[in-house]
Design a protein around this motif. Structure first.
Motif, short mmCIF file in Angstrom:
data_model
loop_
_atom_site.label_atom_id
_atom_site.label_comp_id
_atom_site.label_asym_id
_atom_site.label_seq_id
_atom_site.Cartn_x
_atom_site.Cartn_y
_atom_site.Cartn_z
N PRO A 93 0.38 -1.27 0.34
CA PRO A 93 0.27 -0.05 0.11
C PRO A 93 1.25 1.39 0.38
CG PRO A 93 -0.78 -1.48 1.66
CD PRO A 93 1.26 -1.98 1.27
N GLU A 96 -1.00 6.34 3.14
CA GLU A 96 -2.43 5.94 4.03
C GLU A 96 -3.39 5.83 3.42
OE1 GLU A 96 -1.33 9.20 5.16
OE2 GLU A 96 0.48 8.39 6.84
N SER A 97 -3.16 4.74 2.04
CA SER A 97 -4.47 4.87 1.48
C SER A 97 -4.57 2.66 1.17
CB SER A 97 -4.07 5.23 0.13
OG SER A 97 -3.17 4.57 -1.11
N CYS A 98 -5.11 2.39 0.34
CA CYS A 98 -5.46 1.51 -0.32
C CYS A 98 -4.76 0.91 -1.66
CB CYS A 98 -7.06 0.83 -0.66
SG CYS A 98 -7.58 1.82 -1.26
N PHE A 99 -4.45 1.91 -2.01
CA PHE A 99 -3.58 1.66 -3.45
C PHE A 99 -2.40 0.93 -3.60
CE2 PHE A 99 -6.85 5.14 -3.87
CZ PHE A 99 -7.84 4.22 -4.50
N ALA A 124 2.63 9.88 -1.39
CA ALA A 124 1.55 10.85 -1.72
C ALA A 124 1.75 11.44 -2.69
CB ALA A 124 1.33 11.81 -0.18
N LEU A 127 0.65 9.70 -5.38
CA LEU A 127 -1.21 9.18 -5.62
C LEU A 127 -0.92 9.91 -6.58
CD1 LEU A 127 -1.09 7.37 -2.49
CD2 LEU A 127 -1.48 5.79 -5.01
N TRP A 134 -7.20 9.93 -4.92
CA TRP A 134 -6.84 9.32 -4.12
C TRP A 134 -7.58 9.30 -2.52
CZ3 TRP A 134 -3.68 8.82 0.03
CH2 TRP A 134 -2.21 9.18 0.48
N ARG A 135 -7.63 9.83 -2.52
CA ARG A 135 -7.80 10.47 -0.74
C ARG A 135 -9.15 10.53 -0.14
NH1 ARG A 135 -3.52 14.11 -1.66
NH2 ARG A 135 -2.24 14.16 0.43
N THR A 137 -10.93 8.37 -1.61
CA THR A 137 -11.82 7.09 -0.86
C THR A 137 -10.95 5.88 0.00
OG1 THR A 137 -9.51 5.73 -2.55
CG2 THR A 137 -11.52 6.41 -3.72
N LEU A 138 -10.04 7.06 1.55
CA LEU A 138 -10.05 6.56 2.28
C LEU A 138 -11.18 6.15 3.24
CD1 LEU A 138 -7.23 9.58 3.20
CD2 LEU A 138 -6.90 7.21 2.09
N ASP A 139 -10.86 4.93 4.06
CA ASP A 139 -12.10 4.60 4.99
C ASP A 139 -11.96 5.86 6.09
OD1 ASP A 139 -13.24 2.97 6.76
OD2 ASP A 139 -12.79 1.01 6.13
#
Length: 160
Positions: A93, A96-99, A124, A127, A134-135, A137-139
């Motif tokens: 990853p 701090e992402s799932c990408f 970062a 991304l 991308w940000r 999609t963060l949980d």
């Protein structure tokens, strides 16, 4: 200038890899730990298409070039940047992402990923260049915070 050099290097190696038999390219990637799913995602085809190629069915010129680009990219990582396990490195990853690096390759941003490998940009920034949203999609269930030791850590958000 550095980015242009990386693009030229990758394209030159892609030209070289594209001369090889596609089945050899697939086998090399499998030997290096790539899943058929990752290969299909980066090339932009379905998993059944990759399965057909493994059985000797022909592929389009565009797909052959995309497959050769993956092999070339991994060669650059291994030979020039001392990343010995390219498949695993691409599955990590980013930020701090799932990408992952596979996601970056899938959107055609191999040169940006090489900039990251050479430490000319951070994860970062990578991304931001390749996946600008991308940000979004963060949980939201989790948050990054400063831990007592001064490092960054992750925890569940508290309910207000």
């Amino acid at each position: 200038m550095h980015g242009d050099s990386l693009r030229f290097q990758l394209e030159s190696r892609t030209d070289e890899a594209a001369r090889r038999v596609p089945l050899d390219l697939l086998e090399e990637l499998a030997d290096k730990g790539f899943s058929w799913t990752s290969i299909a995602r980066v090339v932009g085809v379905s998993i059944p298409a990759v399965r057909k190629w493994r059985l000797g069915n022909p592929m389009s010129g565009e797909n052959r070039r995309n497959l050769a680009r993956i092999v070339a990219f991994v060669g650059v990582l291994e030979e020039d940047y001392l990343i010995s396990d390219g498949a695993s490195w691409l599955d990590m990853p980013l930020a701090e992402s799932c990408f992952t690096g596979v996601d970056i390759l899938a959107v055609g941003r191999a040169h940006d990923l090489l900039q990251f490998a050479t430490q000319h940009i951070g994860s970062a920034d990578l991304l931001d260049r390749a996946l600008p949203t991308w940000r979004d999609t963060l949980d939201e269930r989790f948050e990054i915070y400063e831990a007592p030791d001064g490092g960054r850590a992750i925890r569940m958000r508290t309910q207000d």
